[in-house]
Design a protein around this motif. Structure first.
Motif, PDB file in Angstrom:
ATOM      1  N   ARG A  63       0.869  -1.178   0.000  1.00  0.00           N
ATOM      2  CA  ARG A  63       0.000   0.000   0.000  1.00  0.00           C
ATOM      3  C   ARG A  63       0.910   1.234   0.000  1.00  0.00           C
ATOM      4  NH1 ARG A  63       0.136  -1.860   5.182  1.00  0.00           N
ATOM      5  NH2 ARG A  63       0.592  -0.332   6.796  1.00  0.00           N
ATOM      6  N   PRO A  64       0.416   2.402  -0.378  1.00  0.00           N
ATOM      7  CA  PRO A  64       1.239   3.614  -0.353  1.00  0.00           C
ATOM      8  C   PRO A  64       1.899   3.812   1.008  1.00  0.00           C
ATOM      9  CG  PRO A  64      -0.815   4.055  -1.505  1.00  0.00           C
ATOM     10  CD  PRO A  64      -0.942   2.677  -0.890  1.00  0.00           C
ATOM     11  N   GLY A  65       3.185   4.107   0.984  1.00  0.00           N
ATOM     12  CA  GLY A  65       3.970   4.302   2.203  1.00  0.00           C
ATOM     13  C   GLY A  65       4.662   3.052   2.704  1.00  0.00           C
ATOM     14  N   ALA A  66       4.342   1.880   2.155  1.00  0.00           N
ATOM     15  CA  ALA A  66       4.977   0.632   2.596  1.00  0.00           C
ATOM     16  C   ALA A  66       6.446   0.617   2.162  1.00  0.00           C
ATOM     17  CB  ALA A  66       4.249  -0.568   2.011  1.00  0.00           C
ATOM     18  N   SER A  67       7.286   0.035   2.998  1.00  0.00           N
ATOM     19  CA  SER A  67       8.706  -0.050   2.652  1.00  0.00           C
ATOM     20  C   SER A  67       9.313  -1.358   3.149  1.00  0.00           C
ATOM     21  CB  SER A  67       9.476   1.147   3.221  1.00  0.00           C
ATOM     22  OG  SER A  67       9.505   1.088   4.629  1.00  0.00           O
ATOM     23  N   ALA A  68      10.451  -1.684   2.581  1.00  0.00           N
ATOM     24  CA  ALA A  68      11.232  -2.856   2.999  1.00  0.00           C
ATOM     25  C   ALA A  68      12.689  -2.427   3.077  1.00  0.00           C
ATOM     26  CB  ALA A  68      11.065  -3.991   2.005  1.00  0.00           C
ATOM     27  N   THR A  69      13.355  -2.814   4.153  1.00  0.00           N
ATOM     28  CA  THR A  69      14.756  -2.452   4.362  1.00  0.00           C
ATOM     29  C   THR A  69      15.557  -3.710   4.661  1.00  0.00           C
ATOM     30  OG1 THR A  69      14.159  -0.281   5.234  1.00  0.00           O
ATOM     31  CG2 THR A  69      16.364  -1.094   5.757  1.00  0.00           C
ATOM     32  N   SER A  70      16.718  -3.820   4.014  1.00  0.00           N
ATOM     33  CA  SER A  70      17.648  -4.928   4.270  1.00  0.00           C
ATOM     34  C   SER A  70      19.068  -4.398   4.224  1.00  0.00           C
ATOM     35  CB  SER A  70      17.510  -6.015   3.203  1.00  0.00           C
ATOM     36  OG  SER A  70      16.260  -6.641   3.271  1.00  0.00           O
ATOM     37  N   CYS A  71      19.966  -5.134   4.857  1.00  0.00           N
ATOM     38  CA  CYS A  71      21.390  -4.813   4.786  1.00  0.00           C
ATOM     39  C   CYS A  71      22.122  -5.971   4.134  1.00  0.00           C
ATOM     40  CB  CYS A  71      21.960  -4.552   6.182  1.00  0.00           C
ATOM     41  SG  CYS A  71      21.453  -2.939   6.847  1.00  0.00           S
ATOM     42  N   THR A 165      10.666   1.961  -1.039  1.00  0.00           N
ATOM     43  CA  THR A 165       9.415   2.481  -0.475  1.00  0.00           C
ATOM     44  C   THR A 165       8.439   2.830  -1.590  1.00  0.00           C
ATOM     45  OG1 THR A 165      10.663   3.467   1.356  1.00  0.00           O
ATOM     46  CG2 THR A 165       8.422   4.273   1.009  1.00  0.00           C
ATOM     47  N   LEU A 166       7.216   2.339  -1.486  1.00  0.00           N
ATOM     48  CA  LEU A 166       6.167   2.757  -2.405  1.00  0.00           C
ATOM     49  C   LEU A 166       5.694   4.123  -1.912  1.00  0.00           C
ATOM     50  CD1 LEU A 166       4.258   2.281  -4.787  1.00  0.00           C
ATOM     51  CD2 LEU A 166       2.737   1.050  -3.226  1.00  0.00           C
ATOM     52  N   ALA A 167       5.758   5.121  -2.773  1.00  0.00           N
ATOM     53  CA  ALA A 167       5.450   6.498  -2.394  1.00  0.00           C
ATOM     54  C   ALA A 167       4.079   6.606  -1.740  1.00  0.00           C
ATOM     55  CB  ALA A 167       5.510   7.404  -3.618  1.00  0.00           C
ATOM     56  N   SER A 168       4.015   7.392  -0.660  1.00  0.00           N
ATOM     57  CA  SER A 168       2.735   7.580   0.028  1.00  0.00           C
ATOM     58  C   SER A 168       1.746   8.325  -0.858  1.00  0.00           C
ATOM     59  CB  SER A 168       2.936   8.319   1.353  1.00  0.00           C
ATOM     60  OG  SER A 168       3.549   9.578   1.111  1.00  0.00           O
ATOM     61  N   GLY A 169       2.245   9.054  -1.839  1.00  0.00           N
ATOM     62  CA  GLY A 169       1.371   9.770  -2.758  1.00  0.00           C
ATOM     63  C   GLY A 169       1.190   9.066  -4.091  1.00  0.00           C
ATOM     64  N   ALA A 170       1.419   7.762  -4.118  1.00  0.00           N
ATOM     65  CA  ALA A 170       1.250   7.020  -5.383  1.00  0.00           C
ATOM     66  C   ALA A 170      -0.187   7.189  -5.876  1.00  0.00           C
ATOM     67  CB  ALA A 170       1.577   5.543  -5.184  1.00  0.00           C
ATOM     68  N   PRO A 171      -0.389   7.478  -7.169  1.00  0.00           N
ATOM     69  CA  PRO A 171      -1.738   7.709  -7.696  1.00  0.00           C
ATOM     70  C   PRO A 171      -2.549   6.416  -7.787  1.00  0.00           C
ATOM     71  CG  PRO A 171      -0.154   7.709  -9.484  1.00  0.00           C
ATOM     72  CD  PRO A 171       0.635   7.597  -8.202  1.00  0.00           C
ATOM     73  N   ASP A 172      -3.845   6.562  -7.927  1.00  0.00           N
ATOM     74  CA  ASP A 172      -4.725   5.398  -8.081  1.00  0.00           C
ATOM     75  C   ASP A 172      -4.323   4.551  -9.285  1.00  0.00           C
ATOM     76  OD1 ASP A 172      -6.220   5.958  -5.860  1.00  0.00           O
ATOM     77  OD2 ASP A 172      -7.832   6.975  -6.957  1.00  0.00           O
ATOM     78  N   SER A 173      -3.750   5.192 -10.305  1.00  0.00           N
ATOM     79  CA  SER A 173      -3.341   4.453 -11.500  1.00  0.00           C
ATOM     80  C   SER A 173      -2.208   3.463 -11.216  1.00  0.00           C
ATOM     81  CB  SER A 173      -2.916   5.418 -12.610  1.00  0.00           C
ATOM     82  OG  SER A 173      -1.801   6.199 -12.174  1.00  0.00           O
ATOM     83  N   ALA A 174      -1.564   3.579 -10.045  1.00  0.00           N
ATOM     84  CA  ALA A 174      -0.481   2.661  -9.664  1.00  0.00           C
ATOM     85  C   ALA A 174      -1.011   1.340  -9.111  1.00  0.00           C
ATOM     86  CB  ALA A 174       0.441   3.322  -8.650  1.00  0.00           C
ATOM     87  N   GLN A 175      -2.312   1.275  -8.837  1.00  0.00           N
ATOM     88  CA  GLN A 175      -2.875   0.047  -8.271  1.00  0.00           C
ATOM     89  C   GLN A 175      -2.637  -1.136  -9.215  1.00  0.00           C
ATOM     90  OE1 GLN A 175      -6.848   0.273  -6.423  1.00  0.00           O
ATOM     91  NE2 GLN A 175      -6.761   2.492  -6.848  1.00  0.00           N
ATOM     92  N   GLY A 176      -2.139  -2.220  -8.656  1.00  0.00           N
ATOM     93  CA  GLY A 176      -1.886  -3.433  -9.429  1.00  0.00           C
ATOM     94  C   GLY A 176      -0.639  -3.380 -10.301  1.00  0.00           C
ATOM     95  N   ALA A 177       0.021  -2.216 -10.377  1.00  0.00           N
ATOM     96  CA  ALA A 177       1.239  -2.084 -11.196  1.00  0.00           C
ATOM     97  C   ALA A 177       2.415  -2.754 -10.482  1.00  0.00           C
ATOM     98  CB  ALA A 177       1.542  -0.611 -11.468  1.00  0.00           C
ATOM     99  N   THR A 178       3.476  -2.995 -11.207  1.00  0.00           N
ATOM    100  CA  THR A 178       4.667  -3.641 -10.639  1.00  0.00           C
ATOM    101  C   THR A 178       5.940  -3.039 -11.220  1.00  0.00           C
ATOM    102  OG1 THR A 178       5.802  -5.756 -10.278  1.00  0.00           O
ATOM    103  CG2 THR A 178       4.657  -5.485 -12.385  1.00  0.00           C
ATOM    104  N   THR A 179       7.005  -3.181 -10.467  1.00  0.00           N
ATOM    105  CA  THR A 179       8.321  -2.796 -10.993  1.00  0.00           C
ATOM    106  C   THR A 179       8.868  -3.927 -11.857  1.00  0.00           C
ATOM    107  OG1 THR A 179       9.490  -3.768  -9.112  1.00  0.00           O
ATOM    108  CG2 THR A 179       8.859  -1.440  -8.937  1.00  0.00           C
TER     109      THR A 179
END
Length: 191
Positions: A63-71, A165-179
């Motif tokens: 969801r917008p604002g989600a992030s993952a961090t690893s070292c 991090t998926l941007a907290s302001g990601a637009p609705d058009s980003a739903q279901g999209a992938t990198t």
């Protein structure tokens, strides 16, 4: 003169001429010098990490604002001094502009992938921007060297804290999209 005497004389003359000829052939002056033990052995450029082939980040159903961090710890054991750059050789999908990638070099007393416990950043992030803008080749790659050095040498290691991090302001058009699945690559080339 009898035949046996003629044969004996001929043999004697041929023997004398042969002896004189061989003395002339072996009477030259000689001298030698050598350069022994010549060999060429190529140097090496060897870079490794401690991720055991696992992804450094993976966000699914984000969801917008989600992030993952690893070292991840990257170690150099080559015999030649090297430059190391980071980049992705992958094509980034349509979600790429809405994903922020932050890469911070640092140290960690005990580095066990993917834990960042005890990580200490060496300073500012070497990359903090959109995943879609991350360099796509060694030539344009992000340069990083251990500490304040200008090269990697045998025994150098850097721990990188990587946050996607998926941007907290990601637009609705980003739903279901992938990198899309992509590679973060460290590449060493000798100086």
């Amino acid at each position: 003169m009898s035949m046996p005497r003629k044969v004996a004389r001929t043999i004697a003359v041929v023997g004398l001429v042969g002896t004189i000829g061989s003395v002339g052939a072996f009477s030259a002056f000689s001298s030698q010098t050598s350069s022994d033990g010549n060999v060429v052995t190529a140097g090496s450029v060897t870079l490794a990490d401690n991720d055991a082939g696992a992804a450094v980040y993976s966000l699914t159903n984000a969801r917008p604002g989600a992030s993952a961090t690893s070292c991840i710890r990257v170690t150099y054991s080559g015999s030649l001094d090297a430059d190391v750059k980071l980049y992705t050789p992958s094509t980034i999908g349509p979600l790429g502009p809405h994903v922020t990638l932050k890469i911070e070099p640092g140290t960690q007393a005990s580095s066990t992938f993917p834990s960042c416990t005890g990580f200490t950043a060496d300073g500012a992030a070497i990359y903090d921007g959109a995943l879609s803008a991350f360099p796509t080749s060694y030539t344009g790659g992000v340069v990083d060297n251990p500490g304040s050095t200008s090269k990697w040498v045998n025994g150098d290691a850097v721990v990188y804290r990587i946050t996607a991090t998926l941007a907290s302001g990601a637009p609705d058009s980003a739903q279901g999209a992938t990198t899309g699945s992509h590679v973060i690559r460290w590449e060493a080339r000798n100086q």
